[in-house]
Design an enzyme around this catalytic site. Structure first.
Site, short mmCIF file in Angstrom:
data_model
loop_
_atom_site.label_atom_id
_atom_site.label_comp_id
_atom_site.label_asym_id
_atom_site.label_seq_id
_atom_site.Cartn_x
_atom_site.Cartn_y
_atom_site.Cartn_z
N THR A 1 -32.61 15.28 -11.55
CA THR A 1 -32.41 13.83 -11.58
C THR A 1 -32.75 13.22 -10.22
OG1 THR A 1 -30.76 13.81 -13.35
CG2 THR A 1 -30.67 12.00 -11.78
N ASN B 1 -37.18 17.80 -23.62
CA ASN B 1 -35.88 18.47 -23.68
C ASN B 1 -35.21 18.40 -25.04
OD1 ASN B 1 -35.86 15.67 -22.58
ND2 ASN B 1 -33.67 15.85 -22.92
N ALA C 1 -32.20 24.36 -10.95
CA ALA C 1 -31.71 25.71 -11.23
C ALA C 1 -30.82 25.77 -12.47
CB ALA C 1 -30.94 26.25 -10.01
N THR D 1 -26.84 17.98 4.83
CA THR D 1 -26.79 19.40 5.16
C THR D 1 -27.15 20.24 3.94
OG1 THR D 1 -25.04 18.99 6.78
CG2 THR D 1 -25.33 21.26 6.04
N CYS E 1 -27.15 14.17 -21.42
CA CYS E 1 -26.86 13.00 -20.58
C CYS E 1 -26.69 11.73 -21.42
CB CYS E 1 -27.96 12.80 -19.55
SG CYS E 1 -29.57 12.45 -20.26
#
Length: 405
Positions: A80, A162, A220, A257, A349
């Site tokens: 996304t 999808n 992933a 980070t 979603c």
């Protein structure tokens, strides 16, 4: 068939297009990284530099998987964010050349592509062209070619859908775009070609050079890796601007980070995917074909005829989407769930919305009544006996729901 200890019942999971269980080898790699790689990779002391080196090695592995360069890999929180960065980043850069950039996409893209484009269009920041599909989910390539114009800055077409599993011919689309670029008046690299390859990663060729794409999104969570880690591949000569602000991580395009454990998990998941891909494609394609035939038989037994959404060919080997007459799909979902069988109605979603699936509507046209459809998405844990149990259970449910048809 899997045993869910919390509920003490058998679970058959057929919603792998929504999320895949994490592979035990991936989990092992991540566990080690969580323990040892806690230093901030931006730190200049030894521990930080070691973590940075590991991240860069993993970046190189992903680049090799995609047939690209290390500096073309940008880590994100998932597909996304990758899709948003690709689209918004291109639009921001393109504003230097065009007051109102033009973007082309398909009518059956994932919400993380369509919704950002709709928002930009509502704000009058872009011109938007939607390319339709036919009743089998095939893209109208003639319409794509016709809609390309001088201010077109981006074409965003997913690799594989999808909901129905339709695979799009990215090479042909790329060829069309390259031909247009070559013959346009303005001497720039527009339009860029972006693809959302989230569902494709497990099963299709991901070499960006062969596909001819400039930008590619993946994550992933659909390849038996961890959630909240993804990649935007950005070809080295493609210009985009950052949409988030903070530090200078990820070539100044994605501040924050980095999480070395999630990145390690992604890389391990890709490694396993490469190892099992060919075998899984064949195995799942056979299971999918058999499931469709058995579904036809069991519904016919009750004088009901199901409709395949899409086709068995030119589609992912693990996704089967059917329309069911007369019986609401949400009712079937509940009945199946009560028996420990997990399937879906449409994209996860969009679950909770009362409207029809935008993919099904794009294929068949807008209907006032609810269009009943079920998506079975198989995975590495799916076995033949699981699907036999599914068929047996559906037969029992149809007997129970006979007053509906």
């Amino acid at each position: 068939m899997k045993n869910n200890n919390n509920k003490n019942k058998q679970i058959i999971y057929l919603d792998n297009a929504s999320a895949t269980p994490i592979d035990k080898e991936v989990l092992k790699v991540m566990s080690e990284s969580f323990k040892n790689d806690f230093y901030n990779s931006s730190a200049i002391f030894e521990g930080g530099l070691e973590v940075k080196n590991k991240i860069e090695e993993n970046r190189k592995s992903i680049a090799n998987f995609l047939g690209g360069r290390k500096e073309e890999i940008i880590f994100t929180s998932g597909a996304t964010e990758s899709n948003n960065l690709a689209i918004l980043g291109v639009v921001s850069y393109a504003k230097k050349f065009f007051k109102k950039p033009h973007i082309i996409t398909s009518s059956i893209e994932h919400a993380s592509v369509l919704e950002v484009l709709y928002a930009l269009e509502r704000e009058n920041k872009i011109e938007l062209s939607l390319i339709g599909v036919d009743e089998k989910g095939y893209l109208d390539l003639k319409s794509l070619k016709k809609n390309l114009q001088e201010n077109t800055v981006l074409v965003s077409i997913m690799y594989a859908n999808n909901e129905i599993g339709r695979i799009f011919d990215l090479k042909e689309i790329s060829k069309t775009i390259r031909h247009f670029r070559k013959n346009k008046k303005e001497n720039n690299n527009f339009p860029y070609f972006h693809t959302d390859a989230t569902q494709a990663t497990n099963y299709l060729d991901m070499n960006t050079s062969r596909l001819g794409v400039d930008l590619l999104s993946m994550n992933a969570a659909k390849i038996y890796g961890p959630k909240s880690i993804g990649v935007l591949y950005k070809k080295v000569n493609v210009n985009i601007e950052n949409i988030l602000f903070g530090g200078n991580q990820e070539f100044g395009l994605r501040p924050g980070t980095l999480n070395p454990a999630l990145i390690s998990g992604l890389v391990k998941a890709l490694e396993i995917t490469n190892q099992v891909k060919d075998k899984e494609i064949k195995r799942l394609a056979n299971l999918k074909s058999r499931l469709y035939l058995d579904l036809q038989k069991v519904f016919k037994k009750h004088n009901l005829e199901i409709k395949l959404n899409g086709t068995l060919e030119n589609s992912l080997p693990n996704i089967l989407n059917i329309t069911i007459p007369k019986i609401p799909s949400d009712l079937l979902l509940i009945e199946l769930s009560m028996k420990g069988i997990y399937v879906s109605e449409k994209s996860a979603c969009k679950t909770g919305e009362k409207s029809n699936s935008h993919v099904i509507v794009a294929m068949y046209g807008k209907k006032e009544e609810k269009i009943s459809s079920l998506r079975f998405s198989l995975g590495r844990a799916t076995k033949k006996e699981d699907l036999s149990f599914v068929i047996k259970t559906i037969n029992q449910i149809l007997i129970k729901l006979k007053d509906w048809y």
